[in-house]
Design a protein around this motif. Structure first.
Motif, PDB file in Angstrom:
ATOM      1  N   ALA A 125      18.823  -6.889   4.616  1.00  0.00           N
ATOM      2  CA  ALA A 125      17.685  -6.076   4.161  1.00  0.00           C
ATOM      3  C   ALA A 125      18.145  -4.775   3.518  1.00  0.00           C
ATOM      4  O   ALA A 125      17.317  -3.997   3.048  1.00  0.00           O
ATOM      5  CB  ALA A 125      16.755  -5.782   5.336  1.00  0.00           C
ATOM      6  N   ASN A 126      19.429  -4.516   3.504  1.00  0.00           N
ATOM      7  CA  ASN A 126      20.022  -3.327   2.904  1.00  0.00           C
ATOM      8  C   ASN A 126      19.399  -2.018   3.412  1.00  0.00           C
ATOM      9  O   ASN A 126      18.944  -1.183   2.625  1.00  0.00           O
ATOM     10  CB  ASN A 126      19.964  -3.390   1.382  1.00  0.00           C
TER      11      ASN A 126
ATOM     12  N   MET B  14      13.207  -7.858   6.464  1.00  0.00           N
ATOM     13  CA  MET B  14      13.190  -8.495   5.150  1.00  0.00           C
ATOM     14  C   MET B  14      11.801  -8.431   4.517  1.00  0.00           C
ATOM     15  O   MET B  14      11.677  -8.235   3.302  1.00  0.00           O
ATOM     16  CB  MET B  14      13.671  -9.944   5.257  1.00  0.00           C
ATOM     17  N   ALA B  15      10.753  -8.572   5.334  1.00  0.00           N
ATOM     18  CA  ALA B  15       9.393  -8.483   4.800  1.00  0.00           C
ATOM     19  C   ALA B  15       9.117  -7.078   4.263  1.00  0.00           C
ATOM     20  O   ALA B  15       8.512  -6.921   3.192  1.00  0.00           O
ATOM     21  CB  ALA B  15       8.379  -8.850   5.887  1.00  0.00           C
TER      22      ALA B  15
ATOM     23  N   GLN C 193       0.813  -1.187   0.000  1.00  0.00           N
ATOM     24  CA  GLN C 193       0.000   0.000   0.000  1.00  0.00           C
ATOM     25  C   GLN C 193       0.865   1.264   0.000  1.00  0.00           C
ATOM     26  O   GLN C 193       0.538   2.222  -0.677  1.00  0.00           O
ATOM     27  CB  GLN C 193      -0.912   0.013   1.215  1.00  0.00           C
ATOM     28  N   ALA C 194       1.947   1.230   0.796  1.00  0.00           N
ATOM     29  CA  ALA C 194       2.803   2.413   0.877  1.00  0.00           C
ATOM     30  C   ALA C 194       3.434   2.724  -0.472  1.00  0.00           C
ATOM     31  O   ALA C 194       3.497   3.878  -0.877  1.00  0.00           O
ATOM     32  CB  ALA C 194       3.873   2.214   1.943  1.00  0.00           C
ATOM     33  N   VAL C 195       3.890   1.695  -1.166  1.00  0.00           N
ATOM     34  CA  VAL C 195       4.512   1.893  -2.473  1.00  0.00           C
ATOM     35  C   VAL C 195       3.474   2.424  -3.455  1.00  0.00           C
ATOM     36  O   VAL C 195       3.746   3.363  -4.205  1.00  0.00           O
ATOM     37  CB  VAL C 195       5.153   0.579  -2.983  1.00  0.00           C
ATOM     38  N   ALA C 196       2.288   1.853  -3.433  1.00  0.00           N
ATOM     39  CA  ALA C 196       1.231   2.297  -4.333  1.00  0.00           C
ATOM     40  C   ALA C 196       0.850   3.753  -4.071  1.00  0.00           C
ATOM     41  O   ALA C 196       0.456   4.471  -4.991  1.00  0.00           O
ATOM     42  CB  ALA C 196       0.002   1.400  -4.185  1.00  0.00           C
ATOM     43  N   ALA C 197       1.008   4.186  -2.816  1.00  0.00           N
ATOM     44  CA  ALA C 197       0.697   5.569  -2.459  1.00  0.00           C
ATOM     45  C   ALA C 197       1.845   6.526  -2.790  1.00  0.00           C
ATOM     46  O   ALA C 197       1.733   7.723  -2.549  1.00  0.00           O
ATOM     47  CB  ALA C 197       0.353   5.664  -0.978  1.00  0.00           C
ATOM     48  N   GLY C 198       2.933   5.991  -3.312  1.00  0.00           N
ATOM     49  CA  GLY C 198       4.048   6.834  -3.721  1.00  0.00           C
ATOM     50  C   GLY C 198       5.142   7.015  -2.690  1.00  0.00           C
ATOM     51  O   GLY C 198       6.069   7.793  -2.904  1.00  0.00           O
ATOM     52  N   HIS C 199       5.063   6.312  -1.584  1.00  0.00           N
ATOM     53  CA  HIS C 199       6.101   6.427  -0.559  1.00  0.00           C
ATOM     54  C   HIS C 199       7.364   5.708  -1.024  1.00  0.00           C
ATOM     55  O   HIS C 199       7.303   4.615  -1.571  1.00  0.00           O
ATOM     56  CB  HIS C 199       5.626   5.839   0.768  1.00  0.00           C
ATOM     57  N   THR C 200       8.500   6.344  -0.811  1.00  0.00           N
ATOM     58  CA  THR C 200       9.780   5.764  -1.233  1.00  0.00           C
ATOM     59  C   THR C 200      10.697   5.457  -0.053  1.00  0.00           C
ATOM     60  O   THR C 200      11.818   5.023  -0.247  1.00  0.00           O
ATOM     61  CB  THR C 200      10.510   6.711  -2.195  1.00  0.00           C
TER      62      THR C 200
ATOM     63  N   MET D 163       8.555  -3.277  -0.188  1.00  0.00           N
ATOM     64  CA  MET D 163       8.900  -1.950  -0.710  1.00  0.00           C
ATOM     65  C   MET D 163       9.741  -2.013  -1.974  1.00  0.00           C
ATOM     66  O   MET D 163       9.782  -1.062  -2.734  1.00  0.00           O
ATOM     67  CB  MET D 163       9.651  -1.137   0.348  1.00  0.00           C
ATOM     68  N   GLY D 164      10.469  -3.105  -2.166  1.00  0.00           N
ATOM     69  CA  GLY D 164      11.333  -3.235  -3.329  1.00  0.00           C
ATOM     70  C   GLY D 164      12.748  -2.765  -3.032  1.00  0.00           C
ATOM     71  O   GLY D 164      13.015  -2.150  -1.993  1.00  0.00           O
ATOM     72  N   PRO D 165      13.671  -3.029  -3.937  1.00  0.00           N
ATOM     73  CA  PRO D 165      15.089  -2.766  -3.685  1.00  0.00           C
ATOM     74  C   PRO D 165      15.485  -1.294  -3.673  1.00  0.00           C
ATOM     75  O   PRO D 165      16.533  -0.941  -3.133  1.00  0.00           O
ATOM     76  CB  PRO D 165      15.792  -3.501  -4.825  1.00  0.00           C
TER      77      PRO D 165
END
Length: 135
Positions: A63-64, A27-28, A1-8, A33-35
């Motif tokens: 998890a970088n 890790m989850a 949801q956060a990614v879809a809302a534009g959060h980076t 969120m993606g790399p």
């Protein structure tokens, strides 16, 4: 949801359970969120000292995160510097309690956040290439 809302960027609490719990959570979030997302982890001084923090930080590195904030208690400036001198990405927040602490952290190569703390200490880090709110 956060990614879809534009959060980076996202900040995740660690240090309030087992190391396995912390790694699984980080890790989850990384997977969701993606790399390219900025993953910030905040331990709020959860580990007693650098020796206790180091093995958990080593595992969390998978998890970088861009940093792990305040992995040791705020008064353990030497521990923060020791971790920063190693392979760990750490940042201070609560430890930024005075201009003298800021100076010691700067000399130790510790990244600093300027969300709070002593205003004079925050001014001491301004322009020093350290993190400010929003970084």
């Amino acid at each position: 949801q956060a990614v879809a809302a534009g959060h980076t960027a996202v900040k995740v609490k660690v240090g309030d359970g087992t190391a396995d719990d912390d790694v699984a959570r980080a890790m989850a979030v990384r997977e969701a969120m993606g790399p390219d997302a900025a993953l910030r982890l905040d331990a709020n001084g959860a580990w007693a000292d650098a020796a206790a923090a180091a093995p958990v930080l080593a595992r969390l590195a998978a998890a970088n995160p861009i940093y792990v904030e305040q992995p040791v208690p705020p008064k353990d400036l030497a521990g923060l510097a020791l971790l920063a001198a190693g392979p760990y990405k750490v940042a201070a927040d609560e430890a930024l309690g005075s201009p003298a602490a800021a100076d010691q952290l700067l000399r130790g190569g510790v990244r600093m956040l300027q969300f709070g703390g002593d205003p004079a200490a925050c001014r001491r880090t301004a322009g020093a290439g350290f993190l400010q709110q929003g970084d």
